[in-house]
Design a protein around this motif. Structure first.
Motif, PDB file in Angstrom:
ATOM      1  N   TYR A  16       0.851  -1.185   0.000  1.00 34.42           N
ATOM      2  CA  TYR A  16       0.000   0.000   0.000  1.00 34.42           C
ATOM      3  C   TYR A  16       0.894   1.244   0.000  1.00 34.42           C
ATOM      4  N   PRO A  17       0.530   2.265  -0.813  1.00 35.60           N
ATOM      5  CA  PRO A  17       1.362   3.471  -0.864  1.00 35.60           C
ATOM      6  C   PRO A  17       1.652   4.030   0.537  1.00 35.60           C
ATOM      7  N   GLY A  18       2.919   4.292   0.780  1.00 34.67           N
ATOM      8  CA  GLY A  18       3.371   4.777   2.085  1.00 34.67           C
ATOM      9  C   GLY A  18       4.050   3.683   2.890  1.00 34.67           C
ATOM     10  N   PHE A  19       3.830   2.429   2.516  1.00 41.51           N
ATOM     11  CA  PHE A  19       4.452   1.307   3.231  1.00 41.51           C
ATOM     12  C   PHE A  19       5.695   0.779   2.517  1.00 41.51           C
ATOM     13  N   GLU A  20       6.012   1.350   1.350  1.00 40.87           N
ATOM     14  CA  GLU A  20       7.182   0.870   0.601  1.00 40.87           C
ATOM     15  C   GLU A  20       8.463   0.979   1.411  1.00 40.87           C
ATOM     16  N   THR A  21       8.559   1.991   2.254  1.00 39.19           N
ATOM     17  CA  THR A  21       9.779   2.176   3.052  1.00 39.19           C
ATOM     18  C   THR A  21       9.977   1.050   4.062  1.00 39.19           C
ATOM     19  N   GLN A  22       8.922   0.296   4.342  1.00 39.52           N
ATOM     20  CA  GLN A  22       9.022  -0.806   5.295  1.00 39.52           C
ATOM     21  C   GLN A  22       9.336  -2.148   4.613  1.00 39.52           C
TER      22      GLN A  22
END
Length: 185
Positions: A124-130
């Motif tokens: 989900y957009p915004g979770f890519e960094t995780q």
């Protein structure tokens, strides 16, 4: 050969991702079990829909796993990630080369555990960094090695069909898609 697919639910799971995936896996004839990480028979989703679980996580054994599936939703993903037993089952599945699938915010669990190193993944957009160590992609559904990740509830059918294809082949996935008159992307 292990036959079971386990879909893990925790309070606050995303209902569309969970139920849609479970439904299509069962339509494909795959033994799919709804598992709660709590020691209660029901679990309630992010939008107030209560689901009857088939099993508690303490009834799941690594030797019986064919695939593990994690739906997204908040705080469902946070609750899933707080389960040491789920982490243990995930690590065992990785070690045994089993299929691991996650959609929406849930791929972040695999990322935080360091399991996506060098793999393509989406979330989900915004979770890519995780998605630590992964090669993030804009694709809505990605299979990389023994991992399948998907972006959001909008791609639930594509996610479920990717799992079916990985386990039973393209013909079975196409058969299920055709039966529900769904055009695969």
């Amino acid at each position: 050969m292990p036959k079971n697919i386990y879909v893990f639910l925790a309070e606050g799971f995303e209902e569309t991702e969970a139920i849609g995936t479970i439904d299509l896996l069962r339509r494909a004839g795959l033994p799919t079990h709804i598992v709660t990480i709590e020691d209660v028979p029901h679990v309630t989703g992010a939008h107030g829909i209560a689901v009857q679980a088939d099993l508690s996580i303490r009834e799941v054994y690594s030797a019986d796993v064919r695939a593990l599936v994690l739906p997204g939703g908040l705080p469902g993903v946070t609750n899933l990630d707080s389960s040491p037993r789920l982490h243990e089952l995930i690590h065992d599945a990785v070690g045994d080369g089993k299929l691991l699938a996650a959609i929406c915010a849930a791929p972040s669990i695999y990322g935080r555990l360091g399991l996506l190193q060098g793999k393509e993944a989406t979330a989900y957009p915004g979770f890519e960094t995780q998605l630590q160590g992964a090669k993030p992609t804009a694709s809505p559904v990605v299979r990389s090695g023994n991992f399948i990740t998907a972006k959001s509830a909008a791609y639930t059918f594509d996610f479920a069909l990717a799992i079916i294809e990985a386990l039973e082949g393209k013909a079975k996935a196409d058969e299920v898609a055709s039966a529900i008159i769904y055009q695969r992307h």
